[in-house]
Design an enzyme around this catalytic site. Structure first.
Site, mmCIF file in Angstrom:
data_model
loop_
_atom_site.group_PDB
_atom_site.id
_atom_site.type_symbol
_atom_site.label_atom_id
_atom_site.label_comp_id
_atom_site.label_asym_id
_atom_site.label_seq_id
_atom_site.Cartn_x
_atom_site.Cartn_y
_atom_site.Cartn_z
ATOM 1 N N CYS A 8 37.190 37.030 51.488
ATOM 2 C CA CYS A 8 36.199 37.802 52.236
ATOM 3 C C CYS A 8 34.782 37.485 51.761
ATOM 4 O O CYS A 8 34.578 36.907 50.693
ATOM 5 C CB CYS A 8 36.483 39.298 52.090
ATOM 6 S SG CYS A 8 35.678 40.300 53.376
ATOM 7 N N ASP A 130 40.862 49.643 49.119
ATOM 8 C CA ASP A 130 39.691 49.095 48.437
ATOM 9 C C ASP A 130 39.148 50.121 47.463
ATOM 10 O O ASP A 130 39.585 51.279 47.434
ATOM 11 C CB ASP A 130 38.624 48.703 49.466
ATOM 12 C CG ASP A 130 37.625 47.666 48.943
ATOM 13 O OD1 ASP A 130 37.680 47.334 47.742
ATOM 14 O OD2 ASP A 130 36.805 47.193 49.744
#
Length: 207
Positions: A8, A130
Site C-alpha cells: 500500500c 489496522d
C-alpha cells in the site's frame, strides 16, 4: 501458499511495477489529501496503467464522497475500494453498486471485534484490521491487536495491516491466519518511495 500480499501507499508507476514483479497480489493507492502518500486521479491512472494484470489495484478512501469513490473505481477499473473513514453501510452499498469489492477498515481491538461480528448488514467483502493514532489513520507503523484480528479472521475474509514488516510478517500470518497482509510504511525509503528489496523479502517470507 501463504497469505496474499498488498503493498500500500504506492505513489509512482515504477514502484507499482516493481511490487507486481516481486509477486504482490494487490497494490494500494491512497486518495486522502492529508496522507503523505496521497495520489490524485491522474497519478492513479498512470500507476494503474503500469500494471500488467498480475497485481490488482485497491484504492483507500477516508473523506471522499460516495460519488467520487464510485467514479474513481469505474475510471480506474479498481478491484476493491478500501473504506478507511468509518463510512456507513449505505455509503458502502452505493459504492458497491458499481461492481467493486468493499474492504472495510476496522481498528482491531477486542471490543470492536465483537461489535463488527454483529453488523451483518454492512456489505463488506473483507475487513482490514489496522492500527491508528490520534494523528493518523493507517500508515502509522503501529501494530494492531493480533489477538483481536485473529477473531475477526474467523468471521470474515481479513486483510491484516498495521506495522506489517519483512521481520514480523511470518509471525503475523501464523498468529492471525489472515486472507491477506498489507504492508506500507515498513517497506519504504520515505513516504513517496518504496524499498524494493524489503518488498521482495516480505513477499518471500509470506509465500
Amino acid at each position: 501458499m501463504g497469505a496474499k500480499v498488498k503493498i500500500c501507499g504506492i505513489t509512482n508507476p515504477d514502484d507499482a511495477k516493481a511490487a507486481e514483479a516481486a509477486g504482490a497480489d494487490f497494490v494500494g493507492l491512497i486518495f486522502e489529501p492529508k496522507s503523505p502518500r496521497y495520489v490524485d486521479i491522474t497519478q492513479a491512472a498512470e500507476i494503474v496503467g503500469a500494471l500488467r494484470g498480475a497485481a490488482k489495484p485497491v484504492c483507500v478512501f477516508v473523506s471522499a464522497g460516495a460519488d467520487f469513490v464510485r467514479r474513481a473505481a469505474a475510471e480506474l477499473g479498481l478491484f476493491a475500494v478500501q473504506l478507511h473513514g468509518g463510512q456507513s453501510a449505505d455509503f458502502a452499498r452505493e459504492v458497491k453498486s458499481g461492481g467493486v469489492e468493499i474492504w472495510r477498515a476496522v481498528w482491531a481491538d477486542v471490543a470492536q471485534a465483537a461489535q463488527i461480528a454483529g453488523e451483518s448488514d454492512y456489505p463488506a467483502d473483507a475487513l482490514l484490521a489496522d492500527a491508528k493514532t490520534k494523528a493518523a489513520v493507517g500508515g502509522t507503523g503501529n501494530l494492531c491487536d493480533w489477538r483481536a484480528a485473529a477473531e475477526l479472521a474467523k468471521i470474515k475474509k481479513l486483510v491484516l495491516a498495521g506495522g506489517i514488516s519483512p521481520e514480523n510478517v511470518r509471525r503475523a500470518v501464523e498468529a492471525v491466519k489472515p486472507w491477506a497482509v498489507d504492508a506500507n510504511s515498513a517497506v519504504e525509503i520515505n513516504p513517496r518511495k518504496k524499498d524494493l528489496k524489503k518488498i521482495e523479502i516480505l513477499i518471500e517470507n509470506v509465500k
